[in-house]
Design a protein around this motif. Structure first.
Motif, PDB file in Angstrom:
ATOM      1  N   THR A 145       0.828  -1.210   0.000  1.00  0.00           N
ATOM      2  CA  THR A 145       0.000   0.000   0.000  1.00  0.00           C
ATOM      3  C   THR A 145       0.860   1.257   0.000  1.00  0.00           C
ATOM      4  O   THR A 145       0.637   2.183  -0.780  1.00  0.00           O
ATOM      5  CB  THR A 145      -0.919   0.004   1.230  1.00  0.00           C
ATOM      6  OG1 THR A 145      -1.572  -1.248   1.293  1.00  0.00           O
ATOM      7  CG2 THR A 145      -1.938   1.102   1.141  1.00  0.00           C
ATOM      8  N   ILE A 146       1.872   1.283   0.888  1.00  0.00           N
ATOM      9  CA  ILE A 146       2.702   2.484   1.022  1.00  0.00           C
ATOM     10  C   ILE A 146       3.480   2.740  -0.267  1.00  0.00           C
ATOM     11  O   ILE A 146       3.527   3.872  -0.765  1.00  0.00           O
ATOM     12  CB  ILE A 146       3.657   2.330   2.224  1.00  0.00           C
ATOM     13  CG1 ILE A 146       2.836   2.160   3.509  1.00  0.00           C
ATOM     14  CG2 ILE A 146       4.587   3.515   2.345  1.00  0.00           C
ATOM     15  CD1 ILE A 146       3.644   1.966   4.756  1.00  0.00           C
ATOM     16  N   ILE A 161       1.101   3.943  -3.216  1.00  0.00           N
ATOM     17  CA  ILE A 161       0.598   5.306  -3.121  1.00  0.00           C
ATOM     18  C   ILE A 161       1.720   6.309  -3.388  1.00  0.00           C
ATOM     19  O   ILE A 161       1.501   7.363  -3.990  1.00  0.00           O
ATOM     20  CB  ILE A 161      -0.118   5.570  -1.766  1.00  0.00           C
ATOM     21  CG1 ILE A 161      -0.926   6.863  -1.818  1.00  0.00           C
ATOM     22  CG2 ILE A 161       0.825   5.633  -0.601  1.00  0.00           C
ATOM     23  CD1 ILE A 161      -2.138   6.795  -2.681  1.00  0.00           C
ATOM     24  N   LEU A 162       2.962   5.945  -3.006  1.00  0.00           N
ATOM     25  CA  LEU A 162       4.098   6.822  -3.300  1.00  0.00           C
ATOM     26  C   LEU A 162       4.335   6.907  -4.797  1.00  0.00           C
ATOM     27  O   LEU A 162       4.589   7.986  -5.338  1.00  0.00           O
ATOM     28  CB  LEU A 162       5.363   6.316  -2.605  1.00  0.00           C
ATOM     29  CG  LEU A 162       5.490   6.713  -1.138  1.00  0.00           C
ATOM     30  CD1 LEU A 162       6.741   6.101  -0.541  1.00  0.00           C
ATOM     31  CD2 LEU A 162       5.533   8.224  -1.012  1.00  0.00           C
ATOM     32  N   THR A 211      -4.235  11.957  -7.396  1.00  0.00           N
ATOM     33  CA  THR A 211      -3.568  11.123  -6.388  1.00  0.00           C
ATOM     34  C   THR A 211      -4.588  10.436  -5.496  1.00  0.00           C
ATOM     35  O   THR A 211      -4.477   9.252  -5.190  1.00  0.00           O
ATOM     36  CB  THR A 211      -2.658  11.983  -5.500  1.00  0.00           C
ATOM     37  OG1 THR A 211      -1.840  12.780  -6.326  1.00  0.00           O
ATOM     38  CG2 THR A 211      -1.810  11.119  -4.613  1.00  0.00           C
TER      39      THR A 211
END
Lengths: 201, 193
Positions: B75-76, B79-80, B112
């Motif tokens: 997930t991290i 999203i980055l 985003t």
């Protein structure tokens, strides 16, 4: 503690309800409200992320430079979402199967980034936590109400409410009802204030 | 891997399993940017670009995460990737196509937090697509999104000229229209009422 601000923040979940008034976080609302269990599960997961991200963003609000604040907020939020995901996978595997698809998407739920930007980055930790709790519970309640209405309609034999189409229509109708009730509430308050002299308006 | 599987992906991404009307992702931009056809087209195309590129990049990165056995960072990392891609698009458009940049305005930054992007990056992993399928899926998911946005904006432009009861004005009526559209799209799957 400022009583008026406390009351305003605590009531934020109702008067500025994320779903019915601010119209934020629509995707999980429609996608996960086919029954009450899923609605409650996703609502509480979102509320958890909202409270903790609000607290941490408020604590770090003087440390994070203004220019990189959005990426920083997103990383804080994504961390808590990952924690929720791990918790569900380990302890509630059956719920994880039902709502797992929408858990990573909490990161991009506009309520959370919206509250971070509009509230947590400007207020002290106590208020930020209260705002997160109020907004999170307001979101959960809306999801459960929507889930309950859809569940009743499905049980009554309207299969279409299982699909996305039913979700859109139920939410549209409930939102119109909420607007209608809020209109009555605001008018009655206006009338009361007018009776008391009207200066407060 | 065959032509047939590619065609299945194309048809399901646009019609039968539309990202907005069937998977209920990307509803915020659907409600927010479908008031005018111009902005709907611009938003749709920008999103299509970001979905396509981010799906492919995230697919590659997931293979790396899988190799190092740290898939919990999915997930991290995703999203980055998406946030930096949108930032890159912002810089490139500002430099090379100021007209398009100005017409997209604030919508560009909002991509985003558009859940279609992260959603389709995750779906590619869940469905176990290969690289070509990922590319096709990302591109046609974007096309499906654009199509729904244009359909909605057309209806809402007409709706401006009609009388709507006050509690229904704005979002509620838009949601009900989306519901009716979703039912129409449901016809492609042929589900039973």
């Amino acid at each position: 503690m400022d009583m008026k601000k406390f009351k305003e923040t605590a009531l934020g979940g109702v008067l500025n309800n994320p779903v019915f008034v601010l119209v934020l976080g629509m995707c999980p609302t429609i996608g996960m409200s086919t029954n009450v269990t899923n609605a409650l599960g996703l609502g509480l997961a979102t509320a958890f992320v909202l409270v903790f991200s609000n607290v941490f963003i408020s604590l770090l609000r003087r440390v994070i430079p203004d220019k990189v604040r959005l990426p920083s907020y997103i990383i804080i939020i994504a961390t808590f979402v990952t924690l929720v995901k791990m918790f569900l996978e380990k302890f509630l595997p059956s719920l994880n199967v039902a709502i797992g698809r929408f858990i990573p998407l909490i990161v991009v739920n506009c309520i959370i980034l919206g509250r971070a930007e509009a509230f947590a980055s400007k207020n002290s930790v106590g208020y930020a936590a209260l705002d997160g709790l109020s907004m999170g519970l307001g979101f959960t309640c809306s999801l459960v109400i929507l889930g309950g209405v859809r569940m009743l309609l499905i049980m009554a034999g309207f299969e279409v409410f299982k699909t996305a189409a039913g979700g859109f229509i139920t939410l549209g109708l409930l939102m119109a009802l909420f607007n209608y009730l809020l209109g009555i509430y605001r008018n009655s308050r206006k009338a009361k204030l007018l009776l008391n002299g009207g200066d407060a308006l | 891997m065959s032509i047939a599987s590619i065609i299945t992906i194309v048809i399901s991404a646009i019609l039968t399993d539309n990202i907005v009307l069937s998977k209920t992702l990307g509803i915020c931009p659907l409600l927010g940017t479908s008031k005018k056809t111009d902005s709907a087209v611009g938003m749709g195309l920008a999103v299509t670009f970001v979905i396509t590129v981010s799906s492919v990049v995230c697919y590659g990165l997931f293979k790396l995460l899988d190799f190092w056995n740290i898939t919990y960072l999915q997930t991290i990392v995703f999203i980055l990737v998406i946030a930096s891609l949108v930032q890159l698009l912002d810089i490139v458009l500002k430099r090379f196509s100021p007209t398009l940049y100005n017409s997209l305005g604030i919508y560009l930054a909002l991509i985003t937090t558009n859940c279609t992007v992260l959603g389709s990056a995750n779906m590619v992993i869940d469905y176990g697509y290969n690289l070509l399928e990922t590319f096709v899926f990302g591109f046609f998911t974007g096309i499906g999104f654009t199509m729904v946005l244009i359909l909605m904006s057309g209806i809402r432009e007409k709706l401006n000229r009609t009388h709507i009861p006050k509690p229904f004005a704005g979002f509620p009526i838009a949601l009900i229209i989306a519901g009716i559209l979703a039912m129409a799209f449901g016809g492609f799957t042929g589900f039973a009422f």
